[in-house]
Write a protein that holds these residues in place. Structure first.
Motif, mmCIF file in Angstrom:
data_model
loop_
_atom_site.group_PDB
_atom_site.id
_atom_site.type_symbol
_atom_site.label_atom_id
_atom_site.label_comp_id
_atom_site.label_asym_id
_atom_site.label_seq_id
_atom_site.Cartn_x
_atom_site.Cartn_y
_atom_site.Cartn_z
ATOM 1 N N TYR A 1 -18.989 -2.986 -3.192
ATOM 2 C CA TYR A 1 -18.473 -3.647 -1.989
ATOM 3 C C TYR A 1 -19.566 -4.523 -1.394
ATOM 4 C CZ TYR A 1 -16.467 -4.218 2.685
ATOM 5 O OH TYR A 1 -15.973 -4.740 3.858
ATOM 6 N N SER A 2 -19.244 -5.780 -1.105
ATOM 7 C CA SER A 2 -20.308 -6.712 -0.731
ATOM 8 C C SER A 2 -19.986 -7.609 0.448
ATOM 9 C CB SER A 2 -20.665 -7.594 -1.941
ATOM 10 O OG SER A 2 -19.515 -8.261 -2.426
ATOM 11 N N TRP A 3 -18.830 -7.406 1.100
ATOM 12 C CA TRP A 3 -18.544 -8.258 2.245
ATOM 13 C C TRP A 3 -19.539 -8.004 3.366
ATOM 14 C CZ3 TRP A 3 -12.842 -9.492 3.939
ATOM 15 C CH2 TRP A 3 -12.291 -10.378 3.018
ATOM 16 N N VAL B 1 -8.214 -2.486 -10.575
ATOM 17 C CA VAL B 1 -8.263 -3.735 -9.811
ATOM 18 C C VAL B 1 -9.222 -4.716 -10.479
ATOM 19 C CG1 VAL B 1 -8.821 -4.797 -7.594
ATOM 20 C CG2 VAL B 1 -7.712 -2.548 -7.674
ATOM 21 N N ILE B 2 -8.712 -5.909 -10.797
ATOM 22 C CA ILE B 2 -9.534 -6.970 -11.372
ATOM 23 C C ILE B 2 -10.060 -7.886 -10.275
ATOM 24 C CG2 ILE B 2 -9.554 -8.960 -12.945
ATOM 25 C CD1 ILE B 2 -9.425 -6.241 -14.285
ATOM 26 N N ASP B 3 -9.214 -8.174 -9.305
ATOM 27 C CA ASP B 3 -9.639 -9.016 -8.182
ATOM 28 C C ASP B 3 -8.928 -8.560 -6.922
ATOM 29 O OD1 ASP B 3 -11.076 -11.509 -7.234
ATOM 30 O OD2 ASP B 3 -9.033 -11.960 -6.599
ATOM 31 N N GLY B 4 -9.675 -8.422 -5.834
ATOM 32 C CA GLY B 4 -9.088 -8.034 -4.556
ATOM 33 C C GLY B 4 -9.699 -6.813 -3.925
ATOM 34 N N GLN B 5 -10.732 -6.224 -4.582
ATOM 35 C CA GLN B 5 -11.280 -4.984 -4.025
ATOM 36 C C GLN B 5 -11.941 -5.216 -2.668
ATOM 37 O OE1 GLN B 5 -14.824 -2.989 -4.611
ATOM 38 N NE2 GLN B 5 -15.709 -4.352 -6.149
ATOM 39 N N GLN B 6 -12.518 -6.396 -2.429
ATOM 40 C CA GLN B 6 -13.186 -6.640 -1.149
ATOM 41 C C GLN B 6 -12.167 -6.604 -0.007
ATOM 42 O OE1 GLN B 6 -16.565 -6.888 -1.220
ATOM 43 N NE2 GLN B 6 -16.492 -6.747 -3.447
ATOM 44 N N ARG C 1 -5.594 12.019 -4.489
ATOM 45 C CA ARG C 1 -5.171 12.047 -3.088
ATOM 46 C C ARG C 1 -5.383 10.711 -2.391
ATOM 47 N NH1 ARG C 1 -7.915 13.941 1.729
ATOM 48 N NH2 ARG C 1 -6.394 14.630 3.280
ATOM 49 N N TYR C 2 -6.239 9.835 -2.939
ATOM 50 C CA TYR C 2 -6.657 8.628 -2.224
ATOM 51 C C TYR C 2 -5.990 7.378 -2.796
ATOM 52 C CZ TYR C 2 -10.137 11.974 -0.717
ATOM 53 O OH TYR C 2 -10.742 13.095 -0.206
ATOM 54 N N LYS C 3 -5.568 6.485 -1.912
ATOM 55 C CA LYS C 3 -4.943 5.228 -2.322
ATOM 56 C C LYS C 3 -5.941 4.292 -3.003
ATOM 57 C CE LYS C 3 -0.706 5.418 -0.389
ATOM 58 N NZ LYS C 3 0.566 5.187 -1.104
ATOM 59 N N LEU C 4 -7.179 4.334 -2.551
ATOM 60 C CA LEU C 4 -8.199 3.424 -3.081
ATOM 61 C C LEU C 4 -9.430 4.226 -3.466
ATOM 62 C CD1 LEU C 4 -9.247 0.526 -3.636
ATOM 63 C CD2 LEU C 4 -9.998 0.448 -1.243
ATOM 64 N N LEU D 1 0.829 -1.209 0.000
ATOM 65 C CA LEU D 1 0.000 0.000 0.000
ATOM 66 C C LEU D 1 0.861 1.256 0.000
ATOM 67 C CD1 LEU D 1 -2.801 -1.026 2.541
ATOM 68 C CD2 LEU D 1 -2.990 -0.870 0.055
ATOM 69 N N GLU D 2 1.958 1.229 0.746
ATOM 70 C CA GLU D 2 2.813 2.410 0.840
ATOM 71 C C GLU D 2 3.453 2.741 -0.508
ATOM 72 O OE1 GLU D 2 6.673 4.002 3.431
ATOM 73 O OE2 GLU D 2 5.672 2.093 3.933
ATOM 74 N N GLN D 3 3.851 1.705 -1.255
ATOM 75 C CA GLN D 3 4.542 1.930 -2.520
ATOM 76 C C GLN D 3 3.587 2.207 -3.678
ATOM 77 O OE1 GLN D 3 7.039 -1.502 -3.092
ATOM 78 N NE2 GLN D 3 8.565 -0.830 -1.590
ATOM 79 N N SER D 4 2.344 1.863 -3.504
ATOM 80 C CA SER D 4 1.387 2.070 -4.593
ATOM 81 C C SER D 4 0.983 3.527 -4.673
ATOM 82 C CB SER D 4 0.144 1.211 -4.387
ATOM 83 O OG SER D 4 -0.614 1.681 -3.296
ATOM 84 N N SER D 5 0.604 3.952 -5.870
ATOM 85 C CA SER D 5 0.084 5.307 -6.040
ATOM 86 C C SER D 5 -1.417 5.322 -5.783
ATOM 87 C CB SER D 5 0.380 5.802 -7.454
ATOM 88 O OG SER D 5 -0.290 7.016 -7.706
ATOM 89 N N GLN D 6 -2.142 4.476 -6.514
ATOM 90 C CA GLN D 6 -3.598 4.481 -6.381
ATOM 91 C C GLN D 6 -4.189 3.242 -7.045
ATOM 92 O OE1 GLN D 6 -6.239 7.232 -8.742
ATOM 93 N NE2 GLN D 6 -6.612 8.097 -6.703
ATOM 94 N N PHE D 7 -5.163 2.645 -6.370
ATOM 95 C CA PHE D 7 -5.950 1.557 -6.946
ATOM 96 C C PHE D 7 -7.348 2.084 -7.244
ATOM 97 C CE2 PHE D 7 -2.737 -0.864 -4.616
ATOM 98 C CZ PHE D 7 -2.337 -1.750 -5.612
ATOM 99 N N VAL D 8 -7.806 1.838 -8.447
ATOM 100 C CA VAL D 8 -9.139 2.285 -8.867
ATOM 101 C C VAL D 8 -9.987 1.060 -9.187
ATOM 102 C CG1 VAL D 8 -10.445 3.558 -10.615
ATOM 103 C CG2 VAL D 8 -8.266 4.463 -9.762
#
Length: 699
Positions: free
Chosen positions: A27-29, A76-81, A126-129, A12-19
């Motif tokens: 979101y469905s969890w 993001v293709i898989d992992g958003q949850q 400004r947001y990572k996710l 997460l620290e090294q990433s710029s942004q996940f869309v």
């Protein structure tokens, strides 16, 4: 594709942004998945022997084959949850810590700056996710510690509150949580758009985490590979309005079902609920679908129809009431037909009055069959193929005609059969509130809110009846109570259930709020009776059953009108009887054997019917399961199943596959002795159960 094992917090620290792209599900969890992740994190943080805890993979699309160290937004293709849920945990912990830093790197400022935000960026960067639609604004508000938007994501909000409570319970002992988060590992999977197929990879991920719904797969299939601008336009014009029509909770519960009904209507074939996605892909690839716009526009149109009928969105008052009654009966299998009727009504090619009447016939058909104990396993096929027989030049008439022509097992019960079953069968807890409401409010302009009332047994349910009740019922009171307690004549509605209790009939009649004062139509006449016994129960049941045939009407077209239709079910061909079979004459040995057999086969199930044809006698459920050819020395029976499917330990059956025989099926048995009947009936039951199981497969 390139995969690398990496620490979550470093990732997460090294990433710029996940869309999260717009074609992904929201979101469905649920709390169950959140609790599992929380327990895993806390277990890892509290056990020094656990060096790392693997949480799966994050799959995303990059323009080239490189990792998140490159500063760019990644789809993001898989992992958003998991990403979203971990963001909720981190934000909950940050709020709890404030200015403290119990472990190196775990302060509110560092958690947000390293793992939730890009502090030097502005706007959305400004947001990572960044999530989609309602989820997007809700998560941004949580990370910014601002009030939630009015139309916020209820799932995100509930799960964030869940984590806030868990963190609050830790008090000052947050070290296990911090250590657990620091031990989380994942597989960083970067896809190359030019070489990898995101859709195939996305489908393969469906077996992990919270399983993707069929609607999730369909949405991704339609939108994933489109140009982003085109993709966004289609989503905003069609898919997003569909999601909003269903609502946040109903979308997840009902959209797969809608797609199944839509495909059944369009193809005439009923896909199993877990195979809706594959059926949709096959349908979408047909040549006539020249554009995604056309397909999505039609889906949106029919989804609107479905929401009106199935989710209570209908504005027209008479239709709204009729649809509510169907929902209470749980007539989901009728939606493929109803989608077509509604679409024609919306296009003004089916009149409102006729549409209302058609819905009421569907309701009557289903309710009459419930009351008459006819199994529902043929409903799928009946409604899936119904539209083939519609004549839209005489729309309502063709609906009535087909209902009247339905044969044996699929029949529309006639008035006599319906009234008899309604009077005699146990109706308590069998959609009781539905049919009592229909009785009470039929033809009322001012509907009585019967939901405020409860079901009342006039003759009480208490097995230890008072002496007054025993005297009222007579010497055979126990049998009378057992026979009539839960039947039509003894059931009504009241607002005084607790006050009535087990009082005698005259007390229930004369007390304040008693039957004599009741404003309900269902209780008319009770105030004039002196006693309540078997005769009065039967009299009331007779009166109500006579009324029932006008509430749940059967279609009644003249023979001349019916003769103008050809549904290929041949119910109006020459009628044969037992007298037309010379080997079944009175006194013959075959007649004696036949009578023993027919008694037993008709007792297999109430749905079994008998039809005498010219050369044999057919016993049917949905269709023939055994055909009997009377002969001078006994009977030849043909079982309607494949020979290899028959479990015949005595080897009585012959394989007549592809041989010319009267009857339907591949297994033939000859019977000449009554002693053979018990075993033979066991074989016959196999054919019956095979047919019943086949009907239930589509449920």
């Amino acid at each position: 594709m390139k995969a690398t094992e990496v620490n979550l917090l470093t990732f997460l620290e090294q990433s710029s942004q996940f869309v999260i792209p717009i074609y992904q599900r929201t979101y469905s969890w649920t709390e169950a998945q959140c609790r599992q992740l929380w327990d895993d994190v806390m277990r890892a943080g509290g056990d020094n022997s656990i060096r790392a805890h693997f949480i799966g993979s994050i799959v995303y699309i990059a323009k080239g084959q490189y990792q998140v160290a490159r500063q760019t937004s990644l789809l993001v293709i898989d992992g958003q949850q998991r990403l979203t849920t971990l963001s909720l945990i981190i934000e909950s912990l940050a709020r709890h810590l404030g200015d403290s830093e119990p472990l190196e790197g775990f302060s509110a400022e560092k958690l947000r700056s390293y793992h939730l935000l890009n502090p030097l960026e502005r706007g959305q960067r400004r947001y990572k996710l960044v999530l989609t639609q309602t989820d997007k604004e809700t998560l941004l508000a949580l990370v910014d510690q601002k009030p939630l938007p009015q139309d916020h994501s209820s799932r995100l909000h509930k799960n964030f509150e869940f984590f806030e409570e868990r963190v609050k319970e830790l008090g000052e002992d947050v070290a296990p949580l911090c250590k657990g988060l620091a031990k989380l590992m994942l597989v960083d999977i970067s896809l190359d758009r030019d070489h990898d197929n995101p859709q195939l990879i996305f489908e393969s991920m469906n077996s992990t985490g919270l399983a993707l719904s069929q609607a999730d797969l369909i949405r991704n299939y339609v939108l994933m590979d489109l140009d982003p601008a085109y993709q966004e336009r289609l989503y905003n014009e069609y898919w997003r309005p569909m999601e909003q029509a269903f609502g946040q909770d109903a979308y997840g519960k009902h959209f797969d079902g809608f797609m199944r009904h839509y495909l059944t209507f369009r193809t005439g074939e009923i896909p199993k609920i877990r195979q809706v996605y594959e059926a949709f892909k096959s349908y979408a690839q047909r040549e006539e679908h020249t554009s995604v716009d056309f397909l999505l526009a039609e889906l949106y149109e029919f989804a609107t129809h479905y929401c009106a009928m199935a989710l209570g969105n209908e504005k027209e008052p008479r239709l709204a009431v009729a649809f509510r009654d169907l929902r209470e009966l749980r007539v989901d299998v009728a939606y493929p037909l109803l989608l077509e009727l509604y679409n024609d009504y919306a296009k003004e090619s089916f009149l409102l009055d006729d549409f209302v009447e058609a819905v009421r016939y569907i309701e009557s058909y289903v309710f009459r069959r419930i009351v008459c104990s006819i199994p529902t396993n043929s409903h799928n096929t009946t409604f899936a193929t119904f539209s083939r027989f519609l004549d839209k030049e005489r729309y309502l008439e063709s609906i009535c005609a087909y209902f009247q022509w339905l044969p044996s097992y699929r029949r529309f019960p006639e008035n006599r059969e319906f009234k008899r079953a309604l009077r005699e069968r146990n109706l308590y807890n069998n959609r009781t509130s539905y049919w009592l409401r229909r009785f009470e409010n039929h033809n009322r302009k001012e509907h009585v809110p019967v939901d405020e009332f409860t079901v009342e047994h006039i003759l009480p349910q208490n097995q230890n009846l008072s002496q007054a009740w025993r005297q009222s019922l007579g010497e055979d009171w126990e049998n009378v109570r057992e026979t009539w307690l839960h039947t039509l004549g003894n059931l009504t509605l009241t607002g005084y259930n607790s006050e009535y209790s087990d009082r005698s009939f005259t007390e229930k009649r004369d007390m304040e709020g008693g039957f004599a004062e009741s404003p309900l139509r269902l209780n008319r006449g009770l105030g004039k009776l002196d006693t309540w016994n078997e005769d009065t129960i039967k009299d009331r049941a007779q009166r109500l059953s006579n009324k029932a045939v006008s509430i749940w009407k059967a279609p009644l077209l003249s023979p001349e009108v019916l003769d103008s239709y050809d549904f290929n079910v041949s119910p109006r061909t020459k009628t044969y009887t037992i007298k037309d079979h010379r080997h079944l004459r009175e006194g013959s040995s075959t007649r004696h054997l036949f009578e023993k057999f027919r008694k037993e086969v008709l007792a297999i199930d109430p749905c079994v019917s008998e039809e005498f044809l010219k050369l044999y006698v057919a016993y049917k459920a949905e269709t023939n399961f055994v055909d009997v050819v009377p002969q001078a020395s006994g009977m030849r029976m043909v079982l309607n199943l494949r020979f290899h499917e028959l479990n015949d330990t005595k080897g009585l059956a012959d394989d007549v596959t592809n041989l010319g025989r009267w009857g339907n099926g591949d297994a033939e048995i000859r019977v000449s002795s009554v002693d053979d009947l018990p075993y033979v009936l066991g074989l016959v039951r196999q054919a019956f159960e095979k047919q019943m199981d086949h009907g239930e497969e589509q449920e």
